[in-house]
Enzyme design. Structure first.
Site, PDB file in Angstrom:
ATOM      1  CE1 TYR A  66      -2.848  -7.860   2.461  1.00 17.91           C
ATOM      2  CE2 TYR A  66      -2.790  -7.275  -0.090  1.00 17.91           C
ATOM      3  CZ  TYR A  66      -1.982  -7.532   1.366  1.00 17.91           C
ATOM      4  OH  TYR A  66      -1.831  -5.791   1.348  1.00 17.91           O
TER       5      TYR A  66
ATOM      6  N   PRO B  96      -1.542  -4.578   9.181  1.00 21.54           N
ATOM      7  CG  PRO B  96       0.348  -5.695   9.730  1.00 21.54           C
ATOM      8  CD  PRO B  96      -0.471  -5.300   9.733  1.00 21.54           C
TER       9      PRO B  96
END
Length: 390
Positions: A201, A293
């Site tokens: 991420y 998400p």
């Protein structure tokens, strides 16, 4: 037709619930508006928590998941040139499994005939009636124009955010909590090997990025984009260039480029509808809540809802315990809100919001610095990422 339970929606939540109820000897039917091909064609989540894997194990439908799923014991947060590794196994002794939602749905679908789970596809105009009473029923029209009626003791809505189940709850009864985000995720699926062992991420000055995967030879990547952007604004080469920049040099050095086999832009929102039970109607999954998400909670929250619903319905039909049904909503929502908190906080940490200024950015940097230097902070993230207990 008369059943003990009518399930609306044949996505993974509806099919999982149907199989679990059948295993308990509870007579049920699943009613789905779309075709099997349409249901399988939806490209969605790919990270499974322990609760989702354990339910597939309980059903004995985990053979392909165990053979093809990819256990992940770590993931990373990237900020510019820095990678902060979160070692799940070291921190909490658990891992997640990468296995596409499409494949999970396929496993559940292919087991229906052998296990006697009746699924009706192509049900148009599905409508719920009298859900506040002990005698609810569902009506629909089949593709040949024939009208049908399913009478049941309970109806369970697993029909997603836009389905009819939630709308059957009167506005005076339900309450909505919502946060709409000012960007969407542009996703690209490609048959190329992943750029790393775990998910990454990334928070970059140009925006968010995520490196994910579906198999050793298939990768899923995301970048955040303004909601005004269109797919035609993003040819493959532009996406690969943006990913290489946002993910940082370490990940970029291992990115393999290739033609996309699927691209889409998904808006982001946090949403909760409460209560998740009204009379003889129970809501599961996206019909009651949506998470961004970030953190991969959507499918796994649906699985925990299904777990609580199965326990409640088993107690009702097996032990004639109405209190079990009455407690369903509170149990489910307690876990939902914790997952919403984690998804919201990770989204806030890893994205640059249009309204943010120097102060907000300094807070992100401080939080990432804290996470990088604190085992306690990393443990908290790991505990939430692998999934809180049900």
């Amino acid at each position: 037709m008369r059943k003990q339970v009518c399930i609306v929606g044949a996505g993974p939540a509806g099919l999982l619930l149907g199989h679990l109820l059948r295993a308990e000897g509870i007579d049920c039917v699943v009613v789905e508006q779309r075709s099997p091909g349409y249901v399988l064609g939806r490209i969605r989540a790919g990270v499974l928590e322990r609760i989702t894997v354990s339910l597939m194990e309980q059903l004995g439908l985990d053979a392909r998941l165990k053979a093809e799923g990819m256990p992940h014991g770590e993931f990373s947060l990237a900020d510019g040139e820095r990678l902060i590794h979160i070692d799940l196994m070291d921190l909490v002794g658990q891992q997640v499994t990468v296995y596409g939602q499409t494949e999970l749905t396929r496993d559940l679908m292919e087991a229906c005939d052998a296990r006697g789970l009746q699924v009706i596809y192509g049900a148009e105009g599905v409508t719920l009636h009298d859900v506040a009473t002990d005698a609810p029923f569902v009506t629909y029209t089949s593709s040949d124009g024939t009208e049908h009626r399913v009478e049941a003791r309970f109806v369970v809505g697993c029909d997603g955010f836009h389905g009819p189940s939630r709308r059957a709850v009167p506005a005076s009864v339900g309450r909505e909590y919502e946060r709409v985000y000012p960007f969407g995720w542009l996703g690209i699926l490609a048959d190329v090997p992943p750029c790393g062992a775990g998910l990454i991420y990334a928070n970059h000055e140009r925006g968010f990025a995520l490196a994910s995967q579906r198999s050793p030879t298939r990768s899923r990547y995301y970048v955040d984009v303004p909601l005004t952007d269109r797919l035609e604004d993003w040819p493959d080469e532009r996406i690969w260039d943006e990913l290489a920049t946002r993910l940082g040099p370490e990940a970029a050095a291992h990115i393999t480029r290739g033609p996309s086999i699927e691209k889409s832009i998904a808006p982001l929102r946090s949403y909760v509808f409460a209560p998740m039970r009204h009379g003889s109607l129970l809501l599961c999954g996206d019909s009651a809540h949506i998470v961004p998400p970030t953190g991969a909670k959507g499918l796994n929250l649906a699985a925990s809802d299904v777990y609580y619903a199965t326990e409640a319905l088993r107690a009702f039909f097996g032990a004639n315990d109405p209190d079990a049904i009455g407690g369903y909503s509170d149990k489910a929502l307690a876990r939902v809100w914790k997952a919403e908190r984690f998804s919201w906080s990770l989204t806030r940490l890893m994205h640059r919001f249009p309204e943010d200024g120097p102060f907000e950015r300094a807070m992100q940097v401080a939080e990432l610095d804290y996470i990088a230097s604190s085992r306690a902070a990393q443990t908290s993230i790991a505990e939430n990422y692998v999934g809180l207990p049900v």
